[in-house]
Design a protein around this motif. Structure first.
Motif, PDB file in Angstrom:
ATOM      1  N   GLY A 181      46.705  10.799  44.390  1.00  0.00           N
ATOM      2  CA  GLY A 181      46.728  11.742  43.286  1.00  0.00           C
ATOM      3  C   GLY A 181      48.152  11.888  42.780  1.00  0.00           C
ATOM      4  O   GLY A 181      48.863  10.897  42.572  1.00  0.00           O
ATOM      5  N   HIS A 182      48.582  13.143  42.637  1.00  0.00           N
ATOM      6  CA  HIS A 182      49.864  13.442  41.996  1.00  0.00           C
ATOM      7  C   HIS A 182      51.057  12.947  42.803  1.00  0.00           C
ATOM      8  O   HIS A 182      52.077  12.588  42.235  1.00  0.00           O
ATOM      9  CB  HIS A 182      49.932  14.959  41.807  1.00  0.00           C
ATOM     10  N   SER A 183      50.933  12.960  44.132  1.00  0.00           N
ATOM     11  CA  SER A 183      52.087  12.660  44.974  1.00  0.00           C
ATOM     12  C   SER A 183      51.856  11.355  45.732  1.00  0.00           C
ATOM     13  O   SER A 183      51.379  11.344  46.862  1.00  0.00           O
ATOM     14  CB  SER A 183      52.307  13.816  45.946  1.00  0.00           C
ATOM     15  N   VAL A 184      52.206  10.250  45.097  1.00  0.00           N
ATOM     16  CA  VAL A 184      51.867   8.929  45.625  1.00  0.00           C
ATOM     17  C   VAL A 184      52.488   8.638  47.002  1.00  0.00           C
ATOM     18  O   VAL A 184      51.795   8.151  47.894  1.00  0.00           O
ATOM     19  CB  VAL A 184      52.228   7.828  44.605  1.00  0.00           C
ATOM     20  N   PRO A 185      53.780   8.935  47.225  1.00  0.00           N
ATOM     21  CA  PRO A 185      54.363   8.583  48.534  1.00  0.00           C
ATOM     22  C   PRO A 185      53.611   9.238  49.695  1.00  0.00           C
ATOM     23  O   PRO A 185      53.482   8.645  50.763  1.00  0.00           O
ATOM     24  CB  PRO A 185      55.797   9.118  48.449  1.00  0.00           C
ATOM     25  N   ARG A 186      53.140  10.450  49.478  1.00  0.00           N
ATOM     26  CA  ARG A 186      52.404  11.133  50.541  1.00  0.00           C
ATOM     27  C   ARG A 186      50.959  10.645  50.602  1.00  0.00           C
ATOM     28  O   ARG A 186      50.419  10.412  51.682  1.00  0.00           O
ATOM     29  CB  ARG A 186      52.414  12.651  50.310  1.00  0.00           C
TER      30      ARG A 186
END
Ligand SMILES: *[C@@H]1O[C@H](CO)[C@@H](O)[C@H](O)[C@H]1NC(C)=O
Ligand SMILES: *[C@@H]1O[C@H](CO)[C@@H](O)[C@H](O)[C@H]1NC(C)=O
Ligand SMILES: *[C@@H]1O[C@H](CO)[C@@H](O)[C@H](O)[C@H]1NC(C)=O
Ligand SMILES: *[C@@H]1O[C@H](CO)[C@@H](O)[C@H](O)[C@H]1NC(C)=O
Length: 433
Positions: free
Chosen positions: A411-416
């Motif tokens: 979703g919004h936070s790709v690295p995580r």
């Protein structure tokens, strides 16, 4: 005499400030009169003979007003997670990572008076150049080491103007950095484009019916109209109303991932506050197991790093956001053209496909409109799959210095959300990842 010298050195150099076991350094840089910016550097744990063999990666949270030293560090990619356990995919394994609380007023950064807050993206960029000057004063060994700026959400918007201002300073010889690339993760690059895609995405995903779709689109088009007529502040307010239309029509879809719902602790009462709180959140902790990020930052990190008593850490600074409301809906696509037209800086756009707020279709709209010498070449380029360990993690397309990465299962936070998928754009840009 010796005592005073040593005490002065410790106070000004902050040498012993440390939280956790990782080799680190944190410091304030006064970027303007009354404006004090905080950064927190973690040296790479890569097996190298000197840490300067690895690039410097700056990580910027969005909002505007979201804290990188808190959210980016503990919730997304720093060496410790929200349970204060080692994160196995931390970016520190490959890079020297600098979390910057930016713009001033965010996280541990502070201003002596609200008049010193920033009101435009360009002011934010100029402050950042000053922050980096302070960074290289403290760490001259990093001068010349490849530098990459990664910004998520509003941080991606900031990264564009930072790239322009950093390169200007490099050319003027007023900073000895080696900026090689900027990356915009699920970024707030062209807000009107993003807002206009919410309805179609939700309709296609079956999350709204035709009536819900029409309500959302009517509201989004009104935000567009206000923007086109130059009513930037009111356009931001109308954008907030559009968010509430989305919540009403979907029963609280999560703006960061359309497959999930918002937790009930969000209060949808005041639209003004609600829309701001949607831009930056910290919520991935388990209240049974973990401390809240606010508790970690204010009761553990703050004393450990010697942060002044009067500075109270918040995940999201409301005054920073509110001061930038008139700038909030303005796009930075011209800045991207400028980078592509006039510099050799690599411009990477990566996007988690499940995000709504900075949706992938919303990014493609402005990408396809970019005017630069490589525009036709980019359009004609093939889209390639990203395979990692026999799993299809997404797709990428590139031409010249421009890249676009579609990342699956994020979703919004790709690295995580998808650390394996993230390796593709990190490796492409930096050769490590
Ligand atoms: C680190 O690198 C050195 C030199 O290449 C190598 O001899 C050593 O085994 C490596 N250590 C680890 C833990 O990988
Ligand atoms: C991190 O460790 C967890 C638990 O061992 C594992 O499930 C996960 O796949 C690992 N992630 C990465 C990126 O190595
Ligand atoms: C902008 O919003 C203010 C406050 O709600 C309102 O008074 C004003 O008429 C609006 N302006 C436009 C052009 O819509
Ligand atoms: C970039 O170059 C293109 C020509 O290829 C031009 O149309 C466009 O206006 C330029 N953009 C900027 C911001 O300079």
């Amino acid at each position: 005499m010796w005592f005073y010298l040593i005490a002065f050195y410790l106070l000004t150099h902050n040498v012993q400030a440390q939280f956790g076991d990782h080799k680190q350094y944190s410091s304030y840089v006064t970027v303007r009169e009354g404006a004090h910016m905080f950064y927190w550097l973690f040296y790479t744990t890569a097996n190298v003979s000197s840490y300067v063999e690895r690039p410097v990666v700056v990580w910027l949270q969005g909002g505007p007003g979201g804290s990188s030293t808190g959210i980016g560090n503990f919730d997304i990619l720093g060496p410790l997670d929200l349970s204060l356990q080692e994160r196995n995919y931390t970016w520190v394994k490959n890079f020297n990572v600098v979390f910057v609380d930016n713009p001033v007023g965010t996280g541990f950064s502070y201003v002596d008076d609200p008049q010193y807050l920033t009101t435009t993206n360009d002011e934010i960029a100029l402050d950042f150049v000053e922050l980096m000057r302070g960074f290289y004063r403290n760490h001259p060994e990093f001068e010349g080491v490849p530098l990459y700026i990664y910004g998520q959400s509003y941080g991606g918007k900031m990264a564009v103007d930072m790239g322009i201002r950093m390169r200007e300073a490099e050319e003027a010889g007023t900073i000895r950095s080696n900026l090689r690339g900027i990356a915009m993760g699920n970024a707030w690059i062209s807000p009107v484009d993003a807002t206009l895609t919410w309805g179609p995405i939700l309709l296609a995903a079956g999350l709204v019916d035709q009536r819900g779709y029409e309500n959302i689109q009517r509201s989004a088009r009104e935000a567009e109209r206000l923007f086109n007529e130059g009513h930037f502040f009111n356009s931001t307010a109308q954008w907030g109303l559009t968010q509430s239309q989305v919540f009403a029509a979907t029963e609280n879809v999560d703006f960061y991932n359309i497959l999930t719902k918002m937790p009930s602790r969000f209060n949808f009462g005041n639209i003004h506050e609600f829309s701001r709180d949607m831009m930056i959140r910290d919520m991935e902790y388990n209240p049974q197991r973990d401390m809240s990020l606010e508790t970690i930052m204010n009761t553990l990190v703050k004393p450990a790093l010697g942060i002044p008593e009067h500075v109270v850490w918040q995940a999201s600074s409301r005054i920073v956001f509110d001061t930038l409301r008139p700038d909030f809906m303005k796009p930075v696509t011209e800045g991207i053209e400028k980078l592509l037209n006039e510099t050799d800086i690599i411009v990477t756009k990566y996007n988690g496909n499940l995000d709504l707020i900075c949706s992938t279709p919303g990014q493609i709209l402005w990408m396809d409109r970019l005017n630069w010498p490589g525009a036709e070449g980019y359009k004609a380029s093939p889209r390639n799959p990203i395979w990692e360990n026999d799993r299809l993690e997404g797709y990428y397309k590139s031409y010249g210095n421009l890249r676009f990465f579609w990342i699956n299962d994020a979703g919004h936070s790709v690295p995580r959300d998808n650390p394996y998928g993230s390796r593709a754009f990190l490796r492409d840009m930096t050769t490590y990842g």
